[in-house]
Design an enzyme around this catalytic site. Structure first.
Site, PDB file in Angstrom:
ATOM      1  N   ARG A  13      58.007 -45.480 -56.083  1.00  0.00           N
ATOM      2  CA  ARG A  13      58.575 -44.729 -57.223  1.00  0.00           C
ATOM      3  C   ARG A  13      60.077 -45.015 -57.353  1.00  0.00           C
ATOM      4  O   ARG A  13      60.509 -45.686 -58.270  1.00  0.00           O
ATOM      5  CB  ARG A  13      58.275 -43.227 -57.031  1.00  0.00           C
ATOM      6  CG  ARG A  13      58.529 -42.372 -58.262  1.00  0.00           C
ATOM      7  CD  ARG A  13      59.967 -42.019 -58.499  1.00  0.00           C
ATOM      8  NE  ARG A  13      60.593 -41.308 -57.385  1.00  0.00           N
ATOM      9  CZ  ARG A  13      61.894 -41.063 -57.319  1.00  0.00           C
ATOM     10  NH1 ARG A  13      62.709 -41.470 -58.269  1.00  0.00           N
ATOM     11  NH2 ARG A  13      62.420 -40.452 -56.260  1.00  0.00           N
ATOM     12  N   ASP A  14      60.870 -44.535 -56.398  1.00  0.00           N
ATOM     13  CA  ASP A  14      62.329 -44.669 -56.523  1.00  0.00           C
ATOM     14  C   ASP A  14      62.727 -46.146 -56.467  1.00  0.00           C
ATOM     15  O   ASP A  14      63.683 -46.577 -57.116  1.00  0.00           O
ATOM     16  CB  ASP A  14      63.030 -43.895 -55.389  1.00  0.00           C
ATOM     17  CG  ASP A  14      64.403 -43.360 -55.783  1.00  0.00           C
ATOM     18  OD1 ASP A  14      64.924 -43.787 -56.817  1.00  0.00           O
ATOM     19  OD2 ASP A  14      64.954 -42.522 -55.047  1.00  0.00           O
ATOM     20  N   HIS A 205      67.689 -37.133 -48.786  1.00  0.00           N
ATOM     21  CA  HIS A 205      67.349 -38.310 -49.602  1.00  0.00           C
ATOM     22  C   HIS A 205      68.643 -39.091 -49.846  1.00  0.00           C
ATOM     23  O   HIS A 205      69.417 -38.772 -50.743  1.00  0.00           O
ATOM     24  CB  HIS A 205      66.749 -37.778 -50.916  1.00  0.00           C
ATOM     25  CG  HIS A 205      66.352 -38.802 -51.925  1.00  0.00           C
ATOM     26  ND1 HIS A 205      65.031 -39.104 -52.212  1.00  0.00           N
ATOM     27  CD2 HIS A 205      67.092 -39.567 -52.773  1.00  0.00           C
ATOM     28  CE1 HIS A 205      64.975 -40.011 -53.175  1.00  0.00           C
ATOM     29  NE2 HIS A 205      66.218 -40.313 -53.528  1.00  0.00           N
ATOM     30  N   HIS A 207      70.817 -42.481 -50.680  1.00  0.00           N
ATOM     31  CA  HIS A 207      70.930 -43.854 -51.185  1.00  0.00           C
ATOM     32  C   HIS A 207      72.056 -44.511 -50.386  1.00  0.00           C
ATOM     33  O   HIS A 207      72.876 -43.829 -49.769  1.00  0.00           O
ATOM     34  CB  HIS A 207      71.199 -43.843 -52.694  1.00  0.00           C
ATOM     35  CG  HIS A 207      69.958 -43.512 -53.495  1.00  0.00           C
ATOM     36  ND1 HIS A 207      69.223 -44.460 -54.159  1.00  0.00           N
ATOM     37  CD2 HIS A 207      69.310 -42.339 -53.691  1.00  0.00           C
ATOM     38  CE1 HIS A 207      68.185 -43.886 -54.753  1.00  0.00           C
ATOM     39  NE2 HIS A 207      68.204 -42.586 -54.486  1.00  0.00           N
ATOM     40  N   CYS A 238      68.600 -45.197 -59.080  1.00  0.00           N
ATOM     41  CA  CYS A 238      68.258 -44.343 -60.226  1.00  0.00           C
ATOM     42  C   CYS A 238      68.771 -44.995 -61.497  1.00  0.00           C
ATOM     43  O   CYS A 238      69.972 -45.213 -61.641  1.00  0.00           O
ATOM     44  CB  CYS A 238      68.866 -42.948 -60.072  1.00  0.00           C
ATOM     45  SG  CYS A 238      68.538 -41.897 -61.506  1.00  0.00           S
ATOM     46  N   ASN A 247      67.569 -46.761 -52.110  1.00  0.00           N
ATOM     47  CA  ASN A 247      67.482 -45.769 -51.034  1.00  0.00           C
ATOM     48  C   ASN A 247      67.789 -46.442 -49.709  1.00  0.00           C
ATOM     49  O   ASN A 247      67.672 -47.661 -49.567  1.00  0.00           O
ATOM     50  CB  ASN A 247      66.055 -45.231 -50.923  1.00  0.00           C
ATOM     51  CG  ASN A 247      65.587 -44.532 -52.174  1.00  0.00           C
ATOM     52  OD1 ASN A 247      65.141 -45.190 -53.109  1.00  0.00           O
ATOM     53  ND2 ASN A 247      65.698 -43.234 -52.201  1.00  0.00           N
TER      54      ASN A 247
HETATM   55  P1  HMG Z   1      62.290 -36.359 -74.125  1.00  0.00           P
HETATM   56  O1  HMG Z   1      62.477 -37.594 -74.927  1.00  0.00           O
HETATM   57  O2  HMG Z   1      63.263 -35.247 -74.299  1.00  0.00           O
HETATM   58  O3  HMG Z   1      60.789 -35.790 -74.264  1.00  0.00           O
HETATM   59  O4  HMG Z   1      62.267 -36.799 -72.598  1.00  0.00           O
HETATM   60  P2  HMG Z   1      60.064 -35.035 -75.408  1.00  0.00           P
HETATM   61  O5  HMG Z   1      59.402 -33.856 -74.798  1.00  0.00           O
HETATM   62  O6  HMG Z   1      60.965 -34.820 -76.600  1.00  0.00           O
HETATM   63  O7  HMG Z   1      58.932 -36.088 -75.832  1.00  0.00           O
HETATM   64  C1  HMG Z   1      59.254 -37.360 -76.403  1.00  0.00           C
HETATM   65  C2  HMG Z   1      58.046 -38.281 -76.276  1.00  0.00           C
HETATM   66  O8  HMG Z   1      57.782 -38.541 -74.884  1.00  0.00           O
HETATM   67  C3  HMG Z   1      56.759 -37.674 -76.841  1.00  0.00           C
HETATM   68  O9  HMG Z   1      55.969 -38.760 -77.313  1.00  0.00           O
HETATM   69  C4  HMG Z   1      56.097 -37.078 -75.630  1.00  0.00           C
HETATM   70  O10 HMG Z   1      54.701 -36.965 -75.765  1.00  0.00           O
HETATM   71  C5  HMG Z   1      56.451 -38.106 -74.554  1.00  0.00           C
HETATM   72  P3  HMG Z   1      55.811 -39.084 -78.884  1.00  0.00           P
HETATM   73  O11 HMG Z   1      55.302 -37.813 -79.481  1.00  0.00           O
HETATM   74  O12 HMG Z   1      57.228 -39.425 -79.319  1.00  0.00           O
HETATM   75  O13 HMG Z   1      54.886 -40.241 -78.904  1.00  0.00           O
HETATM   76  N1  HMG Z   1      56.469 -37.509 -73.220  1.00  0.00           N
HETATM   77  C6  HMG Z   1      55.774 -37.986 -72.189  1.00  0.00           C
HETATM   78  N2  HMG Z   1      54.945 -39.036 -72.054  1.00  0.00           N
HETATM   79  C7  HMG Z   1      54.396 -39.233 -70.829  1.00  0.00           C
HETATM   80  N3  HMG Z   1      54.658 -38.433 -69.756  1.00  0.00           N
HETATM   81  C8  HMG Z   1      55.469 -37.385 -69.855  1.00  0.00           C
HETATM   82  C9  HMG Z   1      56.075 -37.133 -71.111  1.00  0.00           C
HETATM   83  N4  HMG Z   1      56.924 -36.181 -71.555  1.00  0.00           N
HETATM   84  C10 HMG Z   1      57.158 -36.420 -72.833  1.00  0.00           C
HETATM   85  N5  HMG Z   1      55.712 -36.621 -68.800  1.00  0.00           N
HETATM   86  C11 HMG Z   1      61.555 -36.486 -70.333  1.00  0.00           C
HETATM   87  C12 HMG Z   1      62.166 -35.845 -71.566  1.00  0.00           C
HETATM   88  C13 HMG Z   1      61.735 -35.539 -69.176  1.00  0.00           C
HETATM   89  C14 HMG Z   1      60.090 -36.750 -70.600  1.00  0.00           C
HETATM   90  C15 HMG Z   1      62.290 -37.846 -70.104  1.00  0.00           C
HETATM   91  O14 HMG Z   1      63.655 -37.592 -70.046  1.00  0.00           O
HETATM   92  C16 HMG Z   1      61.876 -38.527 -68.818  1.00  0.00           C
HETATM   93  O15 HMG Z   1      60.735 -38.965 -68.710  1.00  0.00           O
HETATM   94  N6  HMG Z   1      62.804 -38.643 -67.841  1.00  0.00           N
HETATM   95  C17 HMG Z   1      62.487 -39.212 -66.540  1.00  0.00           C
HETATM   96  C18 HMG Z   1      63.612 -40.065 -66.065  1.00  0.00           C
HETATM   97  C19 HMG Z   1      63.332 -40.540 -64.666  1.00  0.00           C
HETATM   98  O16 HMG Z   1      62.195 -40.710 -64.262  1.00  0.00           O
HETATM   99  N7  HMG Z   1      64.428 -40.788 -63.888  1.00  0.00           N
HETATM  100  C20 HMG Z   1      64.346 -41.271 -62.563  1.00  0.00           C
HETATM  101  C21 HMG Z   1      63.763 -40.298 -61.591  1.00  0.00           C
HETATM  102  S1  HMG Z   1      64.900 -39.105 -60.931  1.00  0.00           S
HETATM  103  C22 HMG Z   1      65.636 -39.895 -59.594  1.00  0.00           C
HETATM  104  O17 HMG Z   1      65.490 -41.076 -59.437  1.00  0.00           O
HETATM  105  C23 HMG Z   1      66.380 -39.066 -58.574  1.00  0.00           C
HETATM  106  C24 HMG Z   1      65.600 -38.841 -57.272  1.00  0.00           C
HETATM  107  O18 HMG Z   1      65.245 -40.069 -56.681  1.00  0.00           O
HETATM  108  C25 HMG Z   1      66.452 -38.026 -56.277  1.00  0.00           C
HETATM  109  C26 HMG Z   1      67.864 -38.578 -56.081  1.00  0.00           C
HETATM  110  O19 HMG Z   1      68.035 -39.775 -55.804  1.00  0.00           O
HETATM  111  O20 HMG Z   1      68.779 -37.766 -56.202  1.00  0.00           O
HETATM  112  C27 HMG Z   1      64.321 -38.035 -57.526  1.00  0.00           C
HETATM  113 MG    MG Z   2      66.593 -41.302 -55.476  1.00  0.00          MG
END
Ligand code: HMG
Ligand code: MG
Length: 298
Positions: A13-14, A205, A207, A238, A247
């Site tokens: 994932r990450d 966690h 990096h 990220c 990481n």
């Molecule tokens: P948004 O654009 O505000 O979503 O995104 P929305 O609710 O307005 O929906 C827009 C469209 O996305 C719609 O489709 C929804 O159906 C679809 P349309 O009607 O336009 O065809 N949609 C989805 N489709 C599939 N799965 C879903 C989903 N939700 C909405 N779950 C949202 C908001 C949260 C979805 C978006 O911002 C997002 O997906 N963000 C994720 C970003 C991400 O994954 N970042 C990396 C992970 S975090 C990280 O790495 C940190 C960590 O490792 C810890 C650390 O290191 O600190 C965990």
């Molecule tokens: Mg991370």
């Protein structure tokens, strides 16, 4: 008695969320199956996020349905909202991992919501996931620094941890999203965190942007933490945190822990084979020390 340390492998994932090279679904499945066979007890296999936000993981459902589930391994995935939970339940994921940031700007850039909008959304995910019999993990990102705001107020972290635990999360992972933490800061943060929460429910966690992740893990161990997130070979980062490198590398962490006499249950040779497999697929050398050694003797 040897002390046991637990590794949460987050590479699929990450790691893969930040690799330019798109790995095929079949190759991801093969890799995760290798990770399962290495003795890891926990693998975060994908994320059920919006396709246009993280295209690298848009095959999440096929990956989750395609892997061989090994007994004793918990398979987890990131879930940002109820739509993601729908997919995670369809995939029958074991553990649902919710995530948010302690800094407003990173939260907004990463999940397109303010912190106060995010909390009720995660509360609904947690309550539906619990009703479906899933265990829960909560990530708090940017605990040690934010790429947009710099220093992060630890009291914001503590408030979010209280909220997430009240939603029923079993464990909280404190994220050094951009790899800026140092051991003294880890000590300061953990001292405050441990006044309010049980250490057995806290994971770290790190990096490795500045090469301080192993030192930060050692400091965390000294403070009584036994659960660490890492990514094989040091893959990833990220995509919504500019400058964040991967990481801390699982192979380096496991090597260090074994050398120090800790038990992890992980077979280093099998881990290495899995690292070579994914290195060949991403077509660039992995960053870990273990892989640098093996790449240099080829
Ligand atoms: P948004 O654009 O505000 O979503 O995104 P929305 O609710 O307005 O929906 C827009 C469209 O996305 C719609 O489709 C929804 O159906 C679809 P349309 O009607 O336009 O065809 N949609 C989805 N489709 C599939 N799965 C879903 C989903 N939700 C909405 N779950 C949202 C908001 C949260 C979805 C978006 O911002 C997002 O997906 N963000 C994720 C970003 C991400 O994954 N970042 C990396 C992970 S975090 C990280 O790495 C940190 C960590 O490792 C810890 C650390 O290191 O600190 C965990
Ligand atoms: Mg991370």
């Amino acid at each position: 008695m040897e002390q046991k340390m637990t590794i949460r492998e987050v590479g699929p994932r990450d790691g893969l969320q930040n690799e330019k090279e798109i790995i095929s679904t079949e190759q991801k499945i093969q890799w995760i199956n290798q990770l399962s066979d290495s003795g890891l007890s926990y693998i975060e296999i994908t994320s059920f996020v919006a396709r246009n936000w993280i295209p690298q993981l848009s095959d999440s459902l096929s990956v989750a349905k395609g892997i061989k589930r090994k007994k004793g391994v918990r398979y987890a995935a990131l879930v940002p909202n109820l739509k993601g939970l729908e997919h995670a339940l369809e995939a029958d994921i074991d553990e649902v991992n919710v995530f948010m940031s302690a800094s407003e700007t990173h939260n907004q850039k990463n999940i397109n919501k303010t912190i106060s909008q995010t909390l009720p959304a995660l509360k609904s995910v947690c309550s539906e996931a619990t009703a479906a019999g899933k265990t829960l993990r909560g990530y708090v990102s940017t605990v040690f620094g934010c790429p947009y705001e710099g220093k992060v107020d630890i009291h914001k972290v503590l408030t979010i941890c209280h909220e997430l635990f009240s939603y029923g999360v079993d464990e909280i992972s404190l994220g050094d999203t951009i790899g800026v933490a140092n051991p003294r800061q880890v000590e300061d943060v953990l001292e405050l965190v441990q006044k309010e929460f049980d250490s057995s429910k806290i994971a770290m966690h790190f990096h490795d942007t500045h090469g301080m992740a192993l030192a930060n893990i050692l400091k965390s161990i000294d403070m009584g933490i036994t659960v660490f997130d890492s990514s094989l070979g040091g893959l990833g980062g990220c995509p919504y945190a500019p400058g964040a490198s991967g990481n801390v590398a699982t192979d380096d962490v496991v090597h260090m822990l074994h050398q120090m006499g800790y038990k992890t249950g992980i077979d280093e040779a099998k881990l290495h084979a899995a690292a070579v497999f994914i290195q060949n697929r991403i077509r660039k050398p992995l960053r870990s020390h273990q892989m640098a050694i093996s790449n240099s003797v080829k």
